[in-house]
Design an enzyme around this catalytic site. Sequence first.
Site, PDB file in Angstrom:
ATOM      1  N   CYS A 139       0.866  -1.299   0.004  1.00  0.00           N
ATOM      2  CA  CYS A 139       0.094   0.153   0.041  1.00  0.00           C
ATOM      3  C   CYS A 139       0.773   1.399  -0.179  1.00  0.00           C
ATOM      4  O   CYS A 139       1.410   1.779   1.067  1.00  0.00           O
ATOM      5  CB  CYS A 139      -0.856  -0.073   1.244  1.00  0.00           C
ATOM      6  SG  CYS A 139      -1.915   1.559   1.485  1.00  0.00           S
ATOM      7  N   CYS A 142      -0.434   4.024   2.230  1.00  0.00           N
ATOM      8  CA  CYS A 142       0.097   3.936   3.787  1.00  0.00           C
ATOM      9  C   CYS A 142       1.467   4.246   3.869  1.00  0.00           C
ATOM     10  O   CYS A 142       1.743   4.867   4.910  1.00  0.00           O
ATOM     11  CB  CYS A 142      -0.455   2.384   4.252  1.00  0.00           C
ATOM     12  SG  CYS A 142      -2.034   1.954   3.404  1.00  0.00           S
ATOM     13  N   ASP A 143       2.348   3.551   3.083  1.00  0.00           N
ATOM     14  CA  ASP A 143       3.713   3.390   3.588  1.00  0.00           C
ATOM     15  C   ASP A 143       4.509   4.363   2.605  1.00  0.00           C
ATOM     16  O   ASP A 143       6.009   4.013   2.842  1.00  0.00           O
ATOM     17  CB  ASP A 143       4.281   2.096   3.372  1.00  0.00           C
ATOM     18  CG  ASP A 143       3.385   1.000   4.426  1.00  0.00           C
ATOM     19  OD1 ASP A 143       2.839   1.567   5.375  1.00  0.00           O
ATOM     20  OD2 ASP A 143       3.137   0.006   4.113  1.00  0.00           O
TER      21      ASP A 143
END
Length: 315
Positions: A139, A142-143
């Site tokens: 992701c 997200c990261d």
Amino acid sequence: MIIVGSGPAGLTAAIYTARARLAPLVIEGEPSSTSDQPGGQLMLTTDVENYPGFPDGVMGPELMDNFRAQAQRFGATTLTRKVAKVDLSATPRQIWIDDATKPEPDFTATAVIIATGAQSLMLGLPNETELIGHGLSTCATCDGFFFRDQEIGVVGGGDSALEEAIFLTRFASKVNVLVRRDELRASKIMQDRARANDKIHFVWNTVVTEYLGDSKLSGVATKDTVTNTAGTMELAGLFIAIGHKPSTQLFVDQLEIKPNGYLVTQPDSTRTAIDGVFACGDVVDDYYRQAITAAGSGCMAAIDAERWLEEHHSG
Ligand code: NDP
């Protein structure tokens, strides 16, 4: 009220239905290295920095423990077992646990909320589960933030891979897109955008054969799919973007499933075509795929279910 699934969608539906005094039973799934571990995909992550309400971030498993404790506090029951079969045409709806061949179902429910989620397709290489959240990710939203000014890789050649790669150029110094053929599957417009981005470098005819690094990813071993030549690349991070698989196998032939595998719900609603059966979270969402959107849709399912029960089963 039975909720199948214990990620952000299922447990948010549990919090809301428990607070509405519907005494939900959450059938959570069972621990395993794949998607059906209780708690969903966040159980495979480390820091979650984009879930509102946690200014310093929170660990994925801790966040899911909190969701669960909150649902239990209001009277939700959780069962750490796997659903083996459902019969959504029966009234009340029937659910078998563990063994689909038992003559009688283990549970019946007036209303069912399906929140079985999706899993990112992975390469299936050794050490994969252990490295997720430690340099390996599925992701970018997200990261990506964790890889500022570093060189990273993205595996895949579809729209997801290019979208992730383009997003990651906001942070990384260089994004290598590892494509197993000499052409992309992605749409022309995404290809044009990616090719025009100076930070994106395509590595053609290349598959990852090994993750390097023990407790944290430091790079990958690769193989050229044409010449079979082995190589290595030093990378601070690797994003796997080869597609997602929603967990819908229990519902095949019972609920409408889109050609891409996701469950169909009525527009702007979590209602399925079967009365009293609702679906929420990543098992219906092929677009946003975020913990917060899953949680939001779990809340919608709970409210849809409450109102449906009130209309059809009051008193
Ligand atoms: P796709 O199935 O479209 O693409 C998967 C990609 O991963 C392909 O390039 C495939 O290679 C590659 N791949 C598969 N398995 C492996 C493997 N083991 N090793 C290396 N590479 C592998 O999935 P997406 O998630 O990209 O897209 C799914 C759908 O969602 C599509 O319809 C897409 O258009 C849509 N989408 C649209 C977006 C947008 O419009 N902005 C954004 C994201 C998705 P190969 O080509 O050789 O099979």
